[in-house]
Enzyme design. Structure first.
Site, PDB file in Angstrom:
ATOM      1  N   GLU A 343       0.823  -1.216   0.000  1.00  0.00           N
ATOM      2  CA  GLU A 343       0.000   0.000   0.000  1.00  0.00           C
ATOM      3  C   GLU A 343       0.860   1.270   0.000  1.00  0.00           C
ATOM      4  O   GLU A 343       0.428   2.333   0.440  1.00  0.00           O
ATOM      5  CB  GLU A 343      -0.977  -0.029   1.190  1.00  0.00           C
ATOM      6  CG  GLU A 343      -1.952  -1.188   1.049  1.00  0.00           C
ATOM      7  CD  GLU A 343      -2.399  -1.786   2.387  1.00  0.00           C
ATOM      8  OE1 GLU A 343      -2.269  -1.135   3.429  1.00  0.00           O
ATOM      9  OE2 GLU A 343      -2.881  -2.929   2.365  1.00  0.00           O
ATOM     10  N   ASP A 367      -0.856  -5.496   8.984  1.00  0.00           N
ATOM     11  CA  ASP A 367      -1.862  -4.679   9.649  1.00  0.00           C
ATOM     12  C   ASP A 367      -1.875  -5.071  11.109  1.00  0.00           C
ATOM     13  O   ASP A 367      -1.769  -6.256  11.434  1.00  0.00           O
ATOM     14  CB  ASP A 367      -3.268  -5.013   9.098  1.00  0.00           C
ATOM     15  CG  ASP A 367      -3.651  -4.143   7.919  1.00  0.00           C
ATOM     16  OD1 ASP A 367      -4.823  -4.138   7.553  1.00  0.00           O
ATOM     17  OD2 ASP A 367      -2.754  -3.479   7.367  1.00  0.00           O
ATOM     18  N   HIS A 533      -0.566  -0.089  10.454  1.00  0.00           N
ATOM     19  CA  HIS A 533       0.512  -1.031  10.107  1.00  0.00           C
ATOM     20  C   HIS A 533       1.619  -1.061  11.148  1.00  0.00           C
ATOM     21  O   HIS A 533       1.799  -0.120  11.914  1.00  0.00           O
ATOM     22  CB  HIS A 533       1.131  -0.639   8.757  1.00  0.00           C
ATOM     23  CG  HIS A 533       0.210  -0.840   7.606  1.00  0.00           C
ATOM     24  ND1 HIS A 533       0.182   0.003   6.514  1.00  0.00           N
ATOM     25  CD2 HIS A 533      -0.732  -1.769   7.385  1.00  0.00           C
ATOM     26  CE1 HIS A 533      -0.730  -0.410   5.662  1.00  0.00           C
ATOM     27  NE2 HIS A 533      -1.298  -1.501   6.157  1.00  0.00           N
TER      28      HIS A 533
HETATM   29  C1  LIG Z   1      -7.408  -5.933   1.138  1.00  0.00           C
HETATM   30  C2  LIG Z   1      -7.710  -4.800   2.054  1.00  0.00           C
HETATM   31  O1  LIG Z   1      -8.017  -3.651   1.275  1.00  0.00           O
HETATM   32  C3  LIG Z   1      -6.494  -4.487   2.889  1.00  0.00           C
HETATM   33  O2  LIG Z   1      -5.415  -4.182   2.038  1.00  0.00           O
HETATM   34  C4  LIG Z   1      -6.764  -3.307   3.793  1.00  0.00           C
HETATM   35  O3  LIG Z   1      -7.706  -3.691   4.734  1.00  0.00           O
HETATM   36  C5  LIG Z   1      -5.509  -2.906   4.494  1.00  0.00           C
HETATM   37  O4  LIG Z   1      -4.562  -3.658   4.607  1.00  0.00           O
HETATM   38  C6  LIG Z   1      -5.462  -1.555   5.087  1.00  0.00           C
HETATM   39  O5  LIG Z   1      -4.214  -1.298   5.669  1.00  0.00           O
HETATM   40 MN   LIG Z   2      -2.690  -2.761   5.220  1.00  0.00          MN
END
Ligand SMILES: C[C@H](O)[C@@H](O)[C@@H](O)C(=O)CO
Ligand SMILES: [Mn+2]
Length: 596
Positions: A343, A367, A533
């Protein structure tokens, strides 16, 4: 691993050792020359024998050509250090010396002084004097002084001194190695995650790093125009078919992609991984194929892939790219990881980098997803948490860049571990791969498909979770939580895992509680954590992160490291000793970022 060597083209910073002496000749200096130079040689041997660069080679030390008895020799030493690429300096002395005439005045390199705890010509007096000079000049330095008196003929390095020398040197090398390197953003802000808003002033002024950016369309260009090594692609795809087993497709039947589409997706995600690595560090093979500019890369020691959402709404996700590059092995064999933040969370990418440079091991990006209280676990599963987990657990899980090393399938002394690549056996790499199943991506999140690494971290590993936060008005603030990975009974894990997403890698993490502040309870750790995170390193390295943060002038707002393990520049104590945390904030604010 010849094809890896180009990534180390910039070389590594060396450690300069400065034997410093009382310059009075006609007896004093002469009586100290051997002892002083022997101290320097002992420190150089200690560091080269115990520390390695990210490529596995021993750390190199440079000793001044002569003892430093005054400014002429100090200047000569500084010139030698400049020529030799020294990035960290350690001054050693058994005697009184003249602080401002001999001190290392280079503002950009971390510095420490070891004053020999002796009585004949005590190094401690110089140590205190020169550290006060460093404080007065705004060049905070680390002071090292052994607890026990040593006889003048004793050339050994006491254990407490060794610990401080090694801890300082590791952190100092991390500071020096980051300088001049890049963070590469592949894409931009992901799903409104503020950590993806790349703060270039922070990277420049605190880390001395450059920010590089590419649009994710560059992946399409390179795939469509064949700007990658076709031979490596074939080798990688064959390796993936053998080593990256697909797990069950968890999508509803009507949403599942066909076998043909999945095969196509595998080809795409393998190309993405090769292209992402080439974007980070370049690839001489591309020049041979006629792509001279692309062969150069972006000099990136850490990168971030936005992925979500525009890319992942159409193309296969970056989970394979992120997970395999962050791991210590791929189709080219066992190797040092390439750090990629999911991300494009650049702030988490930074703590991945700090953890990596301190340990030379792969990192888990996760996360900090759920706090599970003992009562909630019992309500949902009937299981009573015990042992390290007795006070509750944090469910660390994120699709994407958790290194497969995070499965804990490597061992040290028979226990789960995450090791530097040069310690990992072929069988251990295979075990990590076999412990991972590649689940067809959850199409609710990832409309373009792809494959998510799914593994469960083995319990019993010492771990340190960290996070860098950006606070308006303060700037960067570091959080640290030491703890343990935890095993749960298989059925308990399954029940809890399925409530989130069973296709992603899970680490059950039990922070070590102190009963105070943010570490009063596991809930408090979660409730104080600054963002979604964290980066998880193997080992309890909180004290080394604190030393490194102080060098970088980044205050630490939260940690559970015992006070006696903390090693900061001597000047920090001049901001108050009763409340080290607030002193840290004031010292960092006072001295400001290294490269401003
Ligand atoms: C698949 C999801 O969008 C995750 O990538 C999201 O919940 C995250 O990891 C947010 O940090
Ligand atoms: Mn994430």
């Amino acid at each position: 691993m010849a094809d890896q060597q180009h990534r180390w083209q910039g070389g590594f910073p060396k450690i300069g050792i400065r034997p410093t002496i009382d310059g009075r000749r006609k007896g004093v200096r002469e009586s100290l020359e051997d002892q002083t130079m022997n101290m320097a040689k002992a420190v150089a041997a200690l560091l080269s024998e115990n520390l390695r660069y990210p490529n596995g080679e021993p750390v190199q030390c440079v000793i001044s050509d002569s003892c430093i008895g005054g400014v002429a020799e100090a200047a000569a030493s500084a010139e030698k250090f400049r020529r030799e690429g020294v990035g960290v300096s350690i001054t050693v002395t058994p005697c009184w010396c003249y602080g401002t005439e001999t001190m290392d005045m280079d503002p950009a390199i971390p510095k420490a002084v070891w004053g020999f705890n002796g009585t004949e010509r005590p190094g401690a007096v110089y140590l205190a004097a020169v550290l006060s000079a460093y404080a007065q000049k705004g060049l905070p330095a680390f002071g090292i002084y052994g607890e026990d008196v040593q006889d003048s003929g004793d050339t050994s390095v006491p254990e407490d001194v060794k610990g401080k020398l090694l801890g300082f040197a590791k952190a100092g090398l991390a500071v020096a190695y980051m300088r001049g390197k890049s963070y590469l953003s592949m894409g931009s802000v992901s799903m409104g995650i503020a950590g993806s808003i790349v703060n270039d002033t922070f990277f420049q002024e605190y880390l001395g790093m450059r920010n590089e950016y590419i649009d994710m369309s560059e992946f399409v260009r390179r795939m469509d125009e064949g700007i990658y090594d076709p031979a490596e692609f074939e080798k990688a795809l064959a390796w993936v078919k053998t080593n990256c087993a697909e797990g069950p497709d968890n999508n509803p039947a009507q949403l599942q992609k066909s076998r043909e589409c999945k095969n196509q997706d595998w080809e795409t995600v393998v190309k993405m991984a090769i292209i992402a690595r080439d974007l980070m560090v370049g690839n001489p093979r591309l020049a041979e194929l006629g792509f001279g500019e692309e062969a150069m890369g972006h000099n990136a020691i850490v990168s971030g892939f936005q992925g979500q959402r525009q890319w992942t709404d159409h193309f296969p996700n970056g989970d394979f790219l992120e997970a395999i590059l962050n791991s210590s092995f791929d189709w080219n064999g066992i190797r040092s990881p390439y750090l990629v933040a999911t991300e494009n969370d650049s702030l988490n990418g930074v703590v991945m980098l700090l953890g990596y440079l301190l340990t030379n091991t792969a990192q888990i990006f996760a996360d900090v997803r759920t706090y599970w209280s003992p009562s909630s676990v019992e309500r949902v599963t009937g299981h009573k948490l015990s042992g390290d987990a007795a006070c509750g657990l944090l469910h660390l899980i994120n699709s994407g860049s958790a290194a497969l090393d995070g499965s804990g399938e490597q061992t040290r002394d028979g226990k789960p571990a995450m090791k530097p690549f040069w310690e990992i056996g072929e069988d251990e790499a295979k075990k990590c791969l076999d412990a991972t199943s590649w689940r067809p991506a959850s199409v609710e999140y990832f409309r373009g498909g792809g494959f998510s690494s799914d593994f469960l971290t083995r319990g019993g590993m010492p771990m340190t979770m960290s996070r860098l936060n950006m606070v308006k008005g303060i700037g960067p603030v570091l959080q640290i939580a030491e703890g343990w990975s935890v095993d749960l009974p298989a059925d308990v894990h399954d029940k809890l895992d399925k409530r989130t997403d069973p296709t992603w890698p899970t680490t059950w993490f039990a922070p070590i509680l102190t009963g105070k502040g943010a570490f009063r309870t596991v809930y408090d750790v979660m409730d104080n954590w600054g963002a979604n995170h964290g980066s998880i390193s193997y080992g309890h390295i909180g004290h080394e992160l604190i030393t490194l943060a102080a060098m970088l002038r980044i205050p630490v707002s939260m940690h559970n490291v015992a006070e006696e393990r903390i090693f900061r520049p001597r000047a920090w104590g001049l901001f108050g000793t009763d409340h080290p945390e607030s002193a840290d904030f004031r010292a960092c604010e006072n001295f400001g970022p290294l490269y401003k």
